[in-house]
Design a protein around this motif. Sequence first.
Motif, PDB file in Angstrom:
ATOM      1  N   GLU A  17      15.089 -53.030 -17.298  1.00 20.88           N
ATOM      2  CA  GLU A  17      14.499 -52.305 -16.161  1.00 20.88           C
ATOM      3  C   GLU A  17      15.271 -52.601 -14.873  1.00 20.88           C
ATOM      4  O   GLU A  17      15.512 -51.700 -14.066  1.00 20.88           O
ATOM      5  N   LEU A  18      15.685 -53.854 -14.680  1.00 20.03           N
ATOM      6  CA  LEU A  18      16.456 -54.216 -13.494  1.00 20.03           C
ATOM      7  C   LEU A  18      17.797 -53.499 -13.490  1.00 20.03           C
ATOM      8  O   LEU A  18      18.240 -53.003 -12.452  1.00 20.03           O
ATOM      9  N   SER A  19      18.433 -53.398 -14.636  1.00 22.52           N
ATOM     10  CA  SER A  19      19.691 -52.659 -14.742  1.00 22.52           C
ATOM     11  C   SER A  19      19.484 -51.200 -14.335  1.00 22.52           C
ATOM     12  O   SER A  19      20.301 -50.628 -13.602  1.00 22.52           O
ATOM     13  N   ASP A  20      18.400 -50.605 -14.790  1.00 20.15           N
ATOM     14  CA  ASP A  20      18.103 -49.209 -14.423  1.00 20.15           C
ATOM     15  C   ASP A  20      17.923 -49.058 -12.919  1.00 20.15           C
ATOM     16  O   ASP A  20      18.462 -48.128 -12.305  1.00 20.15           O
ATOM     17  N   VAL A  21      17.180 -49.965 -12.315  1.00 16.48           N
ATOM     18  CA  VAL A  21      16.922 -49.893 -10.872  1.00 16.48           C
ATOM     19  C   VAL A  21      18.232 -50.061 -10.095  1.00 16.48           C
ATOM     20  O   VAL A  21      18.513 -49.294  -9.167  1.00 16.48           O
ATOM     21  N   CYS A  25      20.153 -47.181  -7.701  1.00 19.61           N
ATOM     22  CA  CYS A  25      20.548 -47.429  -6.312  1.00 19.61           C
ATOM     23  C   CYS A  25      22.032 -47.146  -6.113  1.00 19.61           C
ATOM     24  O   CYS A  25      22.439 -46.562  -5.096  1.00 19.61           O
ATOM     25  N   MET A  26      22.862 -47.539  -7.063  1.00 16.02           N
ATOM     26  CA  MET A  26      24.302 -47.288  -6.981  1.00 16.02           C
ATOM     27  C   MET A  26      24.584 -45.787  -7.003  1.00 16.02           C
ATOM     28  O   MET A  26      25.454 -45.297  -6.282  1.00 16.02           O
ATOM     29  N   GLN A  27      23.831 -45.051  -7.805  1.00 17.55           N
ATOM     30  CA  GLN A  27      23.991 -43.602  -7.855  1.00 17.55           C
ATOM     31  C   GLN A  27      23.569 -42.961  -6.529  1.00 17.55           C
ATOM     32  O   GLN A  27      24.280 -42.116  -5.979  1.00 17.55           O
ATOM     33  N   GLU A  28      22.413 -43.363  -6.044  1.00 19.15           N
ATOM     34  CA  GLU A  28      21.866 -42.767  -4.825  1.00 19.15           C
ATOM     35  C   GLU A  28      22.726 -43.059  -3.597  1.00 19.15           C
ATOM     36  O   GLU A  28      23.025 -42.165  -2.814  1.00 19.15           O
ATOM     37  N   VAL A  29      23.122 -44.306  -3.423  1.00 15.64           N
ATOM     38  CA  VAL A  29      23.808 -44.704  -2.202  1.00 15.64           C
ATOM     39  C   VAL A  29      25.322 -44.494  -2.290  1.00 15.64           C
ATOM     40  O   VAL A  29      25.941 -44.038  -1.332  1.00 15.64           O
ATOM     41  N   LEU A  30      25.912 -44.807  -3.444  1.00 15.96           N
ATOM     42  CA  LEU A  30      27.369 -44.738  -3.567  1.00 15.96           C
ATOM     43  C   LEU A  30      27.852 -43.513  -4.328  1.00 15.96           C
ATOM     44  O   LEU A  30      29.053 -43.278  -4.428  1.00 15.96           O
ATOM     45  N   GLY A  31      26.932 -42.752  -4.889  1.00 20.66           N
ATOM     46  CA  GLY A  31      27.325 -41.553  -5.624  1.00 20.66           C
ATOM     47  C   GLY A  31      27.919 -41.830  -6.994  1.00 20.66           C
ATOM     48  O   GLY A  31      28.673 -41.021  -7.519  1.00 20.66           O
ATOM     49  N   LEU A  78      23.010 -49.883   0.814  1.00 18.07           N
ATOM     50  CA  LEU A  78      22.880 -50.301  -0.578  1.00 18.07           C
ATOM     51  C   LEU A  78      22.038 -51.568  -0.692  1.00 18.07           C
ATOM     52  O   LEU A  78      21.124 -51.646  -1.517  1.00 18.07           O
ATOM     53  N   ILE A  79      22.310 -52.543   0.142  1.00 22.62           N
ATOM     54  CA  ILE A  79      21.558 -53.805   0.107  1.00 22.62           C
ATOM     55  C   ILE A  79      20.073 -53.564   0.381  1.00 22.62           C
ATOM     56  O   ILE A  79      19.201 -54.030  -0.368  1.00 22.62           O
ATOM     57  N   TYR A  80      19.764 -52.821   1.437  1.00 16.62           N
ATOM     58  CA  TYR A  80      18.359 -52.566   1.765  1.00 16.62           C
ATOM     59  C   TYR A  80      17.659 -51.729   0.690  1.00 16.62           C
ATOM     60  O   TYR A  80      16.483 -51.954   0.394  1.00 16.62           O
ATOM     61  N   THR A  81      18.384 -50.779   0.110  1.00 10.80           N
ATOM     62  CA  THR A  81      17.800 -49.968  -0.959  1.00 10.80           C
ATOM     63  C   THR A  81      17.494 -50.830  -2.172  1.00 10.80           C
ATOM     64  O   THR A  81      16.437 -50.689  -2.804  1.00 10.80           O
ATOM     65  N   LEU A  82      18.398 -51.749  -2.511  1.00 13.22           N
ATOM     66  CA  LEU A  82      18.152 -52.661  -3.632  1.00 13.22           C
ATOM     67  C   LEU A  82      16.923 -53.531  -3.369  1.00 13.22           C
ATOM     68  O   LEU A  82      16.061 -53.674  -4.250  1.00 13.22           O
ATOM     69  N   GLU A  84      14.348 -52.923  -1.512  1.00 10.36           N
ATOM     70  CA  GLU A  84      13.155 -52.079  -1.552  1.00 10.36           C
ATOM     71  C   GLU A  84      12.789 -51.674  -2.976  1.00 10.36           C
ATOM     72  O   GLU A  84      11.641 -51.812  -3.402  1.00 10.36           O
ATOM     73  N   ARG A  85      13.746 -51.164  -3.718  1.00  8.00           N
ATOM     74  CA  ARG A  85      13.461 -50.649  -5.067  1.00  8.00           C
ATOM     75  C   ARG A  85      13.134 -51.749  -6.059  1.00  8.00           C
ATOM     76  O   ARG A  85      12.305 -51.566  -6.944  1.00  8.00           O
ATOM     77  N   ILE A  86      13.814 -52.895  -5.950  1.00  5.35           N
ATOM     78  CA  ILE A  86      13.519 -53.989  -6.875  1.00  5.35           C
ATOM     79  C   ILE A  86      12.102 -54.502  -6.648  1.00  5.35           C
ATOM     80  O   ILE A  86      11.369 -54.764  -7.597  1.00  5.35           O
ATOM     81  N   GLU A  87      11.703 -54.603  -5.381  1.00  2.00           N
ATOM     82  CA  GLU A  87      10.319 -55.019  -5.110  1.00  2.00           C
ATOM     83  C   GLU A  87       9.346 -53.967  -5.624  1.00  2.00           C
ATOM     84  O   GLU A  87       8.357 -54.294  -6.294  1.00  2.00           O
ATOM     85  N   GLU A  88       9.631 -52.708  -5.335  1.00  4.61           N
ATOM     86  CA  GLU A  88       8.732 -51.608  -5.711  1.00  4.61           C
ATOM     87  C   GLU A  88       8.600 -51.453  -7.228  1.00  4.61           C
ATOM     88  O   GLU A  88       7.504 -51.300  -7.755  1.00  4.61           O
ATOM     89  N   LYS A  89       9.702 -51.500  -7.943  1.00  3.25           N
ATOM     90  CA  LYS A  89       9.699 -51.195  -9.383  1.00  3.25           C
ATOM     91  C   LYS A  89       9.505 -52.420 -10.278  1.00  3.25           C
ATOM     92  O   LYS A  89       8.981 -52.296 -11.377  1.00  3.25           O
ATOM     93  N   ILE A  90       9.940 -53.592  -9.801  1.00  5.53           N
ATOM     94  CA  ILE A  90       9.910 -54.774 -10.665  1.00  5.53           C
ATOM     95  C   ILE A  90       8.998 -55.865 -10.117  1.00  5.53           C
ATOM     96  O   ILE A  90       8.506 -56.698 -10.855  1.00  5.53           O
TER      97      ILE A  90
END
Length: 128
Positions: A17-21, A25-31, A78-82, A84-90
């Motif tokens: 699940e962490l790998s997915d999150v 984030c890498m897709q969203e922020v870095l394309g 990227l750092i802030y998105t990680l 946020e999403r890691i807290e939210e999803k995991i």
Amino acid sequence: MIVIYGIKQQLTPIKAELSDVIHQCMQEVLGFPEDKRAHRFIPMEKEDFYYPGGRSEAYTVIEINMMAGRKVETQKKLIYTLFERIEEKIGILPIDIEITIKEQQSYQWGFRGMTGDEVNDLKYKVNV
């Protein structure tokens, strides 16, 4: 390439699940494209993983290795998105997440039999 360290008992159950999150984030922020996932998990024994005071056993280190070229704003996003999403999803709190971005020049990368400055068919942009 991304390397993720943590205490084995905490990291192993969440690594898929962490790998997915992280990849989302890498897709969203870095394309990054869907097939650009290179994650290495290093689950460690508790007695081998020292971490700062004020952190829990969920403390997780994420090292992001990438070719130089991303803007400061992009890296910070990227750092802030990680966080946020890691807290939210995991459910790992930002206090228990450490993220470092390690940039190397493109000529310092080797993959598919060439160096990064020679490749001309990447499916994503480095200078974003």
